[in-house]
Design an enzyme around this catalytic site. Structure first.
Site, PDB file in Angstrom:
ATOM      1  N   GLY A 121     -39.794 -44.381   8.565  1.00  0.00           N
ATOM      2  CA  GLY A 121     -41.288 -44.074   8.900  1.00  0.00           C
ATOM      3  C   GLY A 121     -41.664 -44.973  10.168  1.00  0.00           C
ATOM      4  O   GLY A 121     -40.879 -45.933  10.601  1.00  0.00           O
ATOM      5  N   SER A 122     -43.058 -44.983  10.400  1.00  0.00           N
ATOM      6  CA  SER A 122     -43.469 -45.845  11.391  1.00  0.00           C
ATOM      7  C   SER A 122     -43.120 -47.196  11.183  1.00  0.00           C
ATOM      8  O   SER A 122     -42.891 -47.997  12.282  1.00  0.00           O
ATOM      9  CB  SER A 122     -45.079 -45.510  11.720  1.00  0.00           C
ATOM     10  OG  SER A 122     -45.654 -45.680  10.506  1.00  0.00           O
ATOM     11  N   HIS A 146     -27.959 -41.499 -26.493  1.00  0.00           N
ATOM     12  CA  HIS A 146     -28.702 -40.660 -25.835  1.00  0.00           C
ATOM     13  C   HIS A 146     -29.648 -39.868 -26.841  1.00  0.00           C
ATOM     14  O   HIS A 146     -30.666 -39.939 -27.031  1.00  0.00           O
ATOM     15  CB  HIS A 146     -28.213 -39.371 -24.775  1.00  0.00           C
ATOM     16  CG  HIS A 146     -28.845 -38.723 -23.898  1.00  0.00           C
ATOM     17  ND1 HIS A 146     -28.578 -37.462 -23.261  1.00  0.00           N
ATOM     18  CD2 HIS A 146     -30.309 -38.656 -24.039  1.00  0.00           C
ATOM     19  CE1 HIS A 146     -29.519 -36.818 -22.778  1.00  0.00           C
ATOM     20  NE2 HIS A 146     -30.453 -37.549 -23.145  1.00  0.00           N
ATOM     21  N   GLU A 181     -40.889 -48.659   9.936  1.00  0.00           N
ATOM     22  CA  GLU A 181     -39.432 -49.173   9.867  1.00  0.00           C
ATOM     23  C   GLU A 181     -38.844 -49.308  11.404  1.00  0.00           C
ATOM     24  O   GLU A 181     -37.788 -49.703  11.652  1.00  0.00           O
ATOM     25  CB  GLU A 181     -38.689 -48.210   9.175  1.00  0.00           C
ATOM     26  CG  GLU A 181     -38.822 -48.132   7.531  1.00  0.00           C
ATOM     27  CD  GLU A 181     -40.019 -47.711   7.156  1.00  0.00           C
ATOM     28  OE1 GLU A 181     -40.835 -48.657   6.543  1.00  0.00           O
ATOM     29  OE2 GLU A 181     -40.529 -46.494   7.641  1.00  0.00           O
ATOM     30  N   HIS A 240     -39.222 -46.205   3.840  1.00  0.00           N
ATOM     31  CA  HIS A 240     -40.629 -46.448   4.310  1.00  0.00           C
ATOM     32  C   HIS A 240     -41.259 -47.026   3.097  1.00  0.00           C
ATOM     33  O   HIS A 240     -40.696 -47.462   2.041  1.00  0.00           O
ATOM     34  CB  HIS A 240     -41.451 -44.771   4.455  1.00  0.00           C
ATOM     35  CG  HIS A 240     -42.608 -44.939   5.293  1.00  0.00           C
ATOM     36  ND1 HIS A 240     -42.890 -45.735   6.195  1.00  0.00           N
ATOM     37  CD2 HIS A 240     -43.611 -43.995   5.256  1.00  0.00           C
ATOM     38  CE1 HIS A 240     -43.956 -45.573   6.587  1.00  0.00           C
ATOM     39  NE2 HIS A 240     -44.561 -44.519   6.140  1.00  0.00           N
ATOM     40  N   GLY A 242     -28.602 -40.230 -15.800  1.00  0.00           N
ATOM     41  CA  GLY A 242     -28.749 -38.854 -16.080  1.00  0.00           C
ATOM     42  C   GLY A 242     -30.000 -38.340 -15.253  1.00  0.00           C
ATOM     43  O   GLY A 242     -30.454 -37.159 -15.689  1.00  0.00           O
ATOM     44  N   GLU A 271     -35.850 -39.299   0.812  1.00  0.00           N
ATOM     45  CA  GLU A 271     -35.464 -40.490   0.236  1.00  0.00           C
ATOM     46  C   GLU A 271     -34.730 -40.338  -1.046  1.00  0.00           C
ATOM     47  O   GLU A 271     -33.692 -41.526  -0.953  1.00  0.00           O
ATOM     48  CB  GLU A 271     -36.699 -41.440   0.196  1.00  0.00           C
ATOM     49  CG  GLU A 271     -37.380 -41.912   1.450  1.00  0.00           C
ATOM     50  CD  GLU A 271     -38.325 -40.868   1.783  1.00  0.00           C
ATOM     51  OE1 GLU A 271     -39.112 -41.109   2.559  1.00  0.00           O
ATOM     52  OE2 GLU A 271     -38.405 -39.725   1.186  1.00  0.00           O
TER      53      GLU A 271
END
Length: 526
Positions: free
Chosen positions: A25-26, A280, A28, A70, A400, A47
């Protein structure tokens, strides 16, 4: 005086973190400016896919990896994928952009308010340096914390910091090293050897950390010297033992009662490189059978501290395996042969049974193929048909959370370019990381994606029965054609309809990514 950016790039270069996974993004862009030629930037289109690729790459290479995200929005998009990296203990170093310092307090657009708190408690360490001159030191801490904890870390950096002067005290950062050693002491070693050699009916439970640490073959030697049953720990994300070995009993079910049942008749359970345990399904009962003792060996102090039963030794499992192998005699008879290949089950109608697909993979793909699997409803079929005898043969979403499989396969292929890589992906999970196909095409990776299409969330259907909610909505996903989706991203694709056609397709060795879609019958995880 060099800039913060230059010192930081030099530090990353010296530490070998020259492959950067990101979606910029800007905020970065100032970090990415003047990136040295030795760096490789791997662009992902979302991402979640970025983190999944980095996770697979780090697991495949055994090295920490740099992820560039970002601010709040991009970091938030990545958090689901980060849960898998946390559970697999993957050392990701996440560096995120932040607004310029004067704009953070007024909450200007793209400011991340209290950025470290956003990622806690998920990551092992998170910070935003108090001043620009502290950025190189904080970056080094992010790396060393990730290595020492084996867990993702997060560093938020205001983008005006990168152009600031670093200061003289930043230079010693370039030569820093942090080394960890964790062998048991003499008294601990004597105690452990006495417990293991004195057991009448020991049992081994080994976890994914064994494969991560490159101890796959060492675990086999230990098991053969003990001549005892071997289970993989529940919720397994790596395969730490050959699944056709005569001592291997499978992956433990992820419920308290069935785990206890598997331990019946054993006086000692030795757990190596796994938490105790990652359950689980809630199937309550006593944690251990009467008269059974459990000893856990792990280098994860947090896992040792939170275990609800047993004794724990916090040490590197490799050092403990070496210790026990030296204390045990070699077997006085040759090992039994590995188990043979069962005939795959078939399905009624045009769809293939998943066992037919997995038998084809087993027979047609090279023996050293690495499989990244995210088809949760086909677990039982997978383990019945596959024959995996090498380290790094199996990767699974450790927490998971869906979305690891397809990006993870791309990351493993990037990390091990000389090894065949296959992603075995269900149609339900594929949509979470589908944009990774574009990265595979751009990187020209020879990765194969086998897309199992059954038109439903099969694992959820199984859980609906388990939980007594068979009428839950939103479980069917008809109308998806992944061949057309893949072609749109630049990946060659075909839809196969029979075993002969599937085997012929798998026998080919293309130099670029491909997707093979096959319709499969609905099965359950167990």
């Amino acid at each position: 005086m060099p800039s913060v950016r230059r010192i930081s790039h030099e530090f990353l270069d010296r530490q070998g973190l020259t492959t950067v996974f990101g979606n910029p993004g800007s905020n970065e862009l100032p970090f990415l400016a003047e990136l040295p030629e030795s760096f490789r930037y791997v662009l992902g289109l979302h991402e979640g896919a970025v983190v999944g690729m980095a996770d697979g790459y780090a697991q495949a290479t055994g090295r920490p990896v740099l992820v560039n995200l970002h601010a709040a929005s991009g970091s938030g998009n990545a958090m689901g994928a980060l849960t898998n990296a946390v559970a697999s203990r993957t050392p990701l170093v996440v560096v995120a952009g932040q607004q310029v310092r004067p704009a953070i307090g007024p909450e200007a657009n793209l400011a991340s308010v209290d950025a470290p708190a956003l990622m806690k408690p998920l990551v092992g360490w998170a910070a935003e340096p108090a001043c620009a001159q502290d950025v190189p030191r904080a970056l080094a801490q992010a790396l060393f914390e990730a290595e020492l904890q084996r867990r993702p870390t997060y560093l938020s950096v205001p983008y005006d910091d990168w152009a600031a002067e670093a200061g003289d005290n930043s230079l010693p950062i370039l030569d820093r090293r942090v080394i960890r050693a964790s062998a048991p002491g003499a008294a601990q070693a004597d105690w452990l050897v006495g417990q293991v050699t004195g057991a009448r009916r020991p049992l081994l439970v080994i976890g994914g950390d064994i494969d991560t640490a490159g101890l796959f073959d060492d675990a086999v030697e230990l098991a053969e010297r003990l001549d005892c049953p071997v289970w993989a720990a529940p919720s397994q994300f790596r395969l730490p033992f050959p699944n056709r070995h005569p001592l291997f009993r499978g992956v433990l079910p992820a419920g308290i009662a069935p785990v206890t049942e598997a331990f019946e008749g054993h006086d000692l359970v030795l757990v190596l490189g796994a938490p105790v345990f990652r359950y689980h399904e809630y199937l309550p009962g006593p944690y251990l059978p009467q008269g059974t003792r459990l000893i856990q060996v792990t280098d994860d102090a947090s896992a040792a501290a939170r275990a609800p039963m047993g004794e724990a030794l916090v040490a590197h499992p490799g050092a403990v395996i070496d210790l026990l192998v030296q204390a045990l005699d070699r077997p006085d008879r040759p090992a039994a042969p590995y188990r043979g290949d069962p005939e795959p089950l078939t399905a009624e109608g045009p769809a293939l049974h998943p066992e037919q697909v997995f038998a084809a993979l087993r027979d047609e793909m090279p023996r050293d193929t690495a499989y990244v699997v995210e088809s949760t409803s086909t677990n039982a079929a997978w383990w019945r048909q596959m024959d995996l005898r090498r380290s790094g043969s199996y990767y699974f979403p450790a927490a998971g959370g869906l979305g690891f499989g397809l990006p993870g396969a791309v990351g493993v292929a990037l990390g091990q370019p000389d090894r065949p890589v296959v992603g075995v992906i269900g149609d339900g999970s594929a949509n979470y990381g589908i944009t990774a196909l574009w990265t595979a095409a751009q990187q020209r990776l020879p990765v194969t994606i086998v897309l199992l299409r059954n038109g439903t969330y099969g694992a959820l259907r199984w859980f609906g029965g388990l939980l007594g909610v068979p009428d839950a909505p939103g479980l069917d996903i008809p109308g998806l054609d992944f061949t057309r989706i893949a072609e749109g991203y630049g990946v060659a694709a075909q839809h196969v309809t029979g075993t002969d056609e599937l085997r012929a397709a798998l026998a080919e060795r293309p130099a670029h990514p491909r997707l093979i879609q096959v319709d499969t019958a609905l099965t359950t995880p167990s």
